[in-house]
Structures are given as C-alpha cells and as structure tokens.
Design a protein around this motif. Sequence first.
Motif, mmCIF file in Angstrom:
data_model
loop_
_atom_site.group_PDB
_atom_site.id
_atom_site.type_symbol
_atom_site.label_atom_id
_atom_site.label_comp_id
_atom_site.label_asym_id
_atom_site.label_seq_id
_atom_site.Cartn_x
_atom_site.Cartn_y
_atom_site.Cartn_z
ATOM 1 N N MET A 1 0.836 -1.186 0.000
ATOM 2 C CA MET A 1 0.000 0.000 0.000
ATOM 3 C C MET A 1 0.878 1.245 0.000
ATOM 4 S SD MET A 1 -3.099 -0.904 -0.091
ATOM 5 C CE MET A 1 -4.346 0.136 0.586
ATOM 6 N N SER A 2 0.369 2.254 -0.650
ATOM 7 C CA SER A 2 1.003 3.565 -0.680
ATOM 8 C C SER A 2 0.010 4.588 -0.140
ATOM 9 C CB SER A 2 1.369 3.958 -2.112
ATOM 10 O OG SER A 2 2.352 3.125 -2.630
ATOM 11 N N THR A 3 0.525 5.766 0.146
ATOM 12 C CA THR A 3 -0.334 6.860 0.583
ATOM 13 C C THR A 3 -0.316 7.935 -0.492
ATOM 14 O OG1 THR A 3 0.161 6.381 2.894
ATOM 15 C CG2 THR A 3 -0.777 8.544 2.401
ATOM 16 N N LEU A 4 -1.488 8.317 -0.931
ATOM 17 C CA LEU A 4 -1.647 9.371 -1.928
ATOM 18 C C LEU A 4 -2.054 10.642 -1.210
ATOM 19 C CD1 LEU A 4 -1.907 10.309 -4.912
ATOM 20 C CD2 LEU A 4 -4.312 9.591 -4.777
ATOM 21 N N LEU A 5 -1.261 11.696 -1.378
ATOM 22 C CA LEU A 5 -1.613 13.008 -0.843
ATOM 23 C C LEU A 5 -2.095 13.871 -1.986
ATOM 24 C CD1 LEU A 5 1.390 13.760 1.548
ATOM 25 C CD2 LEU A 5 -0.836 12.742 2.125
ATOM 26 N N ILE A 6 -3.156 14.611 -1.732
ATOM 27 C CA ILE A 6 -3.716 15.533 -2.712
ATOM 28 C C ILE A 6 -3.791 16.901 -2.053
ATOM 29 C CG2 ILE A 6 -5.752 16.087 -4.105
ATOM 30 C CD1 ILE A 6 -6.375 13.058 -4.095
ATOM 31 N N GLY A 7 -3.428 17.914 -2.800
ATOM 32 C CA GLY A 7 -3.463 19.255 -2.235
ATOM 33 C C GLY A 7 -3.315 20.314 -3.299
ATOM 34 N N ARG A 8 -2.841 21.467 -2.858
ATOM 35 C CA ARG A 8 -2.669 22.570 -3.800
ATOM 36 C C ARG A 8 -1.576 23.507 -3.288
ATOM 37 N NH1 ARG A 8 -7.277 23.202 -1.113
ATOM 38 N NH2 ARG A 8 -7.468 24.956 0.293
ATOM 39 N N TRP A 9 -0.926 24.134 -4.224
ATOM 40 C CA TRP A 9 0.034 25.191 -3.922
ATOM 41 C C TRP A 9 -0.687 26.521 -4.040
ATOM 42 C CZ3 TRP A 9 4.797 25.141 -1.973
ATOM 43 C CH2 TRP A 9 5.558 23.982 -2.074
ATOM 44 N N LEU A 10 -0.523 27.354 -3.064
ATOM 45 C CA LEU A 10 -1.000 28.731 -3.130
ATOM 46 C C LEU A 10 0.126 29.585 -2.589
ATOM 47 C CD1 LEU A 10 -3.266 30.655 -3.837
ATOM 48 C CD2 LEU A 10 -4.163 30.351 -1.526
ATOM 49 N N GLY A 11 0.740 30.344 -3.470
ATOM 50 C CA GLY A 11 1.925 31.104 -3.071
ATOM 51 C C GLY A 11 3.027 30.145 -2.672
ATOM 52 N N ASP A 12 3.571 30.344 -1.458
ATOM 53 C CA ASP A 12 4.656 29.486 -0.981
ATOM 54 C C ASP A 12 4.165 28.419 -0.003
ATOM 55 O OD1 ASP A 12 4.062 31.041 1.203
ATOM 56 O OD2 ASP A 12 6.134 31.618 1.619
ATOM 57 N N THR A 13 2.867 28.094 -0.054
ATOM 58 C CA THR A 13 2.300 27.119 0.875
ATOM 59 C C THR A 13 1.682 25.941 0.125
ATOM 60 O OG1 THR A 13 1.815 28.868 2.475
ATOM 61 C CG2 THR A 13 0.641 26.777 2.750
ATOM 62 N N LEU A 14 2.128 24.751 0.495
ATOM 63 C CA LEU A 14 1.514 23.527 0.014
ATOM 64 C C LEU A 14 0.513 23.079 1.069
ATOM 65 C CD1 LEU A 14 1.185 21.061 -1.837
ATOM 66 C CD2 LEU A 14 3.169 20.038 -0.659
ATOM 67 N N ILE A 16 -2.165 20.252 2.135
ATOM 68 C CA ILE A 16 -2.650 18.893 1.908
ATOM 69 C C ILE A 16 -4.129 18.886 2.262
ATOM 70 C CG2 ILE A 16 -2.427 16.457 2.537
ATOM 71 C CD1 ILE A 16 0.081 17.701 1.161
ATOM 72 N N THR A 17 -4.969 18.515 1.298
ATOM 73 C CA THR A 17 -6.415 18.540 1.525
ATOM 74 C C THR A 17 -7.031 17.153 1.648
ATOM 75 O OG1 THR A 17 -6.791 18.681 -0.857
ATOM 76 C CG2 THR A 17 -6.717 20.755 0.370
ATOM 77 N N LYS A 18 -6.320 16.140 1.175
ATOM 78 C CA LYS A 18 -6.885 14.786 1.203
ATOM 79 C C LYS A 18 -5.749 13.774 1.229
ATOM 80 C CE LYS A 18 -10.310 11.958 -1.199
ATOM 81 N NZ LYS A 18 -11.246 11.899 -2.329
ATOM 82 N N SER A 19 -6.001 12.661 1.891
ATOM 83 C CA SER A 19 -5.033 11.582 1.978
ATOM 84 C C SER A 19 -5.784 10.265 1.890
ATOM 85 C CB SER A 19 -4.301 11.676 3.324
ATOM 86 O OG SER A 19 -3.484 10.562 3.551
ATOM 87 N N LEU A 20 -5.265 9.335 1.094
ATOM 88 C CA LEU A 20 -5.889 8.026 1.039
ATOM 89 C C LEU A 20 -4.866 6.968 0.693
ATOM 90 C CD1 LEU A 20 -7.151 7.260 -2.290
ATOM 91 C CD2 LEU A 20 -7.594 9.614 -1.713
ATOM 92 N N HIS A 21 -5.191 5.737 1.047
ATOM 93 C CA HIS A 21 -4.317 4.612 0.754
ATOM 94 C C HIS A 21 -4.718 4.011 -0.591
ATOM 95 C CE1 HIS A 21 -2.352 4.721 4.602
ATOM 96 N NE2 HIS A 21 -3.544 4.862 5.160
ATOM 97 N N VAL A 22 -3.711 3.695 -1.384
ATOM 98 C CA VAL A 22 -3.930 3.100 -2.695
ATOM 99 C C VAL A 22 -2.978 1.921 -2.855
ATOM 100 C CG1 VAL A 22 -4.714 5.236 -3.788
ATOM 101 C CG2 VAL A 22 -2.294 4.677 -3.823
ATOM 102 N N ILE A 30 -5.581 6.173 -8.608
ATOM 103 C CA ILE A 30 -4.952 7.474 -8.353
ATOM 104 C C ILE A 30 -5.577 8.548 -9.229
ATOM 105 C CG2 ILE A 30 -2.788 8.762 -8.579
ATOM 106 C CD1 ILE A 30 -1.380 6.082 -7.740
ATOM 107 N N GLU A 31 -5.732 8.266 -10.512
ATOM 108 C CA GLU A 31 -6.326 9.249 -11.418
ATOM 109 C C GLU A 31 -7.767 9.564 -11.026
ATOM 110 O OE1 GLU A 31 -5.721 7.810 -15.397
ATOM 111 O OE2 GLU A 31 -3.544 7.948 -15.190
ATOM 112 N N TRP A 44 -2.003 19.578 -6.948
ATOM 113 C CA TRP A 44 -0.827 18.825 -6.561
ATOM 114 C C TRP A 44 -1.271 17.470 -6.025
ATOM 115 C CZ3 TRP A 44 0.962 16.523 -2.117
ATOM 116 C CH2 TRP A 44 2.314 16.175 -2.097
ATOM 117 N N ALA A 45 -0.602 16.422 -6.429
ATOM 118 C CA ALA A 45 -0.848 15.083 -5.903
ATOM 119 C C ALA A 45 0.444 14.292 -6.027
ATOM 120 C CB ALA A 45 -1.962 14.385 -6.671
ATOM 121 N N CYS A 46 0.671 13.437 -5.047
ATOM 122 C CA CYS A 46 1.876 12.612 -5.082
ATOM 123 C C CYS A 46 1.624 11.338 -4.291
ATOM 124 C CB CYS A 46 3.060 13.370 -4.502
ATOM 125 S SG CYS A 46 4.641 12.552 -4.792
ATOM 126 N N GLU A 47 2.056 10.221 -4.864
ATOM 127 C CA GLU A 47 1.975 8.921 -4.203
ATOM 128 C C GLU A 47 3.296 8.656 -3.507
ATOM 129 O OE1 GLU A 47 1.478 4.204 -5.405
ATOM 130 O OE2 GLU A 47 1.805 5.696 -6.952
#
Length: 84
Positions: A1-14, A16-22, A30-31, A44-47
């Motif tokens: 299992m991996s952890t997928l983080l989903i979020g967004r960059w706004l200015g100099d701040t990342l 994280i708005t969501k996290s789930l196991h995939v 993931i898509e 932004w999203a990264c596994e």
Amino acid sequence: MSTLLIGRWLGDTLTITKSLHVTDGDRNSIEAAVRDAPGAGTSWACEFDVDTHQRAVQRAYEEFVRDEDARLVDDAEGYEPSPA
C-alpha cells in the motif's frame, strides 16, 4: 500500500487537503481520486510508498517544501512535519 496526498500550492504554501491509501502504482485509482478531489485549484498530488499519512506528509515536506523556503499545511489530519 502507498499513501496518496492531494493538495494545492498557493503562493509558498503547500496545503494537503486529502489523503488516502492506494495499491502501489494503481494508476486508475490514483487518477480517479485526483479527478474527484474536492475544491477548485487542486493542483498537486503525489503517491508515497509509505503506509501512514504522517510519513507521507513528512516526505512531502522533505521533497517539495523544505528546500524551497515554503511551508506545508496539513488540512487533512493536522500533522506537523519535523524540520530536521
């Protein structure tokens, strides 16, 4: 299992708005998760090949934020990454 983080960059701040196991490398899941992420501006999203949210957030901090003089905000679970 991996952890997928989903979020967004706004200015100099990342943020994280969501996290789930995939399942490792499951591109379809993931898509679908990224496509269905709530909120405009999700860009932004990264596994991460780790099994916990906290480890994934720490890795995101180390790999994307720390050296950029940026900050990371974890709105999903409120984890504070260690700067060391």
